[in-house]
Design an enzyme around this catalytic site. Structure first.
Site, PDB file in Angstrom:
ATOM      1  N   VAL A 196       0.846  -1.198   0.000  1.00 32.73           N
ATOM      2  CA  VAL A 196       0.000   0.000   0.000  1.00 32.73           C
ATOM      3  C   VAL A 196       0.882   1.250   0.000  1.00 32.73           C
ATOM      4  O   VAL A 196       0.656   2.211  -0.753  1.00 32.73           O
ATOM      5  CB  VAL A 196      -0.955  -0.010   1.214  1.00 32.73           C
ATOM      6  CG1 VAL A 196      -1.765   1.276   1.257  1.00 32.73           C
ATOM      7  CG2 VAL A 196      -1.876  -1.221   1.172  1.00 32.73           C
ATOM      8  N   CYS A 197       1.906   1.236   0.852  1.00 31.80           N
ATOM      9  CA  CYS A 197       2.813   2.384   0.947  1.00 31.80           C
ATOM     10  C   CYS A 197       3.478   2.670  -0.397  1.00 31.80           C
ATOM     11  O   CYS A 197       3.671   3.827  -0.779  1.00 31.80           O
ATOM     12  CB  CYS A 197       3.887   2.131   1.992  1.00 31.80           C
ATOM     13  SG  CYS A 197       3.247   1.860   3.651  1.00 31.80           S
ATOM     14  N   THR A 198       3.831   1.620  -1.117  1.00 35.37           N
ATOM     15  CA  THR A 198       4.490   1.806  -2.410  1.00 35.37           C
ATOM     16  C   THR A 198       3.574   2.575  -3.365  1.00 35.37           C
ATOM     17  O   THR A 198       4.013   3.511  -4.039  1.00 35.37           O
ATOM     18  CB  THR A 198       4.878   0.426  -2.996  1.00 35.37           C
ATOM     19  OG1 THR A 198       5.764  -0.215  -2.074  1.00 35.37           O
ATOM     20  CG2 THR A 198       5.550   0.562  -4.343  1.00 35.37           C
TER      21      THR A 198
ATOM     22  N   LEU B  39       3.268   6.370  -2.148  1.00 35.53           N
ATOM     23  CA  LEU B  39       4.402   7.265  -2.407  1.00 35.53           C
ATOM     24  C   LEU B  39       4.523   7.596  -3.895  1.00 35.53           C
ATOM     25  O   LEU B  39       4.874   8.726  -4.254  1.00 35.53           O
ATOM     26  CB  LEU B  39       5.688   6.698  -1.826  1.00 35.53           C
ATOM     27  CG  LEU B  39       5.918   7.199  -0.387  1.00 35.53           C
ATOM     28  CD1 LEU B  39       4.876   6.734   0.583  1.00 35.53           C
ATOM     29  CD2 LEU B  39       7.306   6.866   0.100  1.00 35.53           C
TER      30      LEU B  39
END
Ligand code: BEZ
Length: 222
Positions: free
Chosen positions: A44-46, A49
């Protein structure tokens, strides 16, 4: 009690992917979106960002700087940036704070121990040029954020700072706005020359005041 709207955003010194920064000095006279993500090399973070990097022109247009944070180390941030570029088509183009000792995360209340004792949840702080906290959001680790919504709120904040208006549900820049109830009809006539429609005396909708025509157009006497 965590940081609340109107509080001064705490200053800090931190190591980031663009070097050491002093937060207030780095922010200068811009608005800031400070956001935490739980871990590097997570799916999810990828996507988040990459999306924030893609929004850079929208941030710049509004005088906003983005800055991310996770409790992972700086070398991990740098290695992960390659993955983000390869999978999302764009590398982070904003600083990411490395906060392994959780100093910034604790100061900003980014760790919610009953959700996760070790890693930050997805917090967002919108901070204005006077360093006041203007918006806080907290998302669970499993839900990627809607960064378009964050831009939408910044549009509202910037407009309502400059004019005596508020913005209705789901408003987007350029749509009609609400004349705040503390402005009398007499004052509103001067401030909102485009007029308004009143569904109730307290619910007056007027076009976005930034689209008002210049003063010389207001003389209707002739
Ligand atoms: C993610 O970024 O995919 C993620 C990170 C921590 C917990 C759950 C999901």
């Amino acid at each position: 009690m965590g940081l609340q709207l109107g509080d001064t955003a705490p200053d800090f010194v931190a190591h980031t992917t663009v070097g050491e920064i002093r937060f207030h000095e780095w922010a200068g006279d811009d608005w800031v979106v400070l956001f935490s993500h739980p871990r590097d090399f997570t799916p999810v973070c990828t996507t988040e960002l990459g999306y924030v990097a893609r929004l850079k022109p929208e941030f710049v247009r509004r005088g906003v700087r983005a800055i991310g944070l996770s409790v992972d180390a700086l070398d991990a941030h740098h290695r992960w940036a390659d993955d983000i570029r390869e999978t999302q088509g764009i590398a982070p183009n904003f600083p990411i704070i490395a906060d392994p000792d959780r100093r910034v995360a604790d100061t900003y209340g980014m760790i919610h121990p009953r959700h996760d004792e070790l890693f930050t949840v997805r917090t967002v702080f919108v901070i204005d040029p006077r360093k006041k906290v203007r918006l806080t959001l907290t998302y669970p680790q499993t839900a990627g954020r809607n960064f378009d919504e964050i831009l939408r709120v910044i549009d509202s904040l910037q407009l309502t700072d400059a004019h005596s208006v508020s913005t209705p549900a789901n408003w987007h820049s350029g749509e009609d706005v609400i004349i705040v109830p503390s402005v009398s009809d007499a004052d509103a006539r001067a401030r909102f020359p485009q007029g308004w429609t009143a569904a109730r005396p307290y619910l007056r909708l007027t076009p976005d005041p930034r689209t008002a025509r210049p003063e010389f157009d207001l003389d209707t006497s002739g």
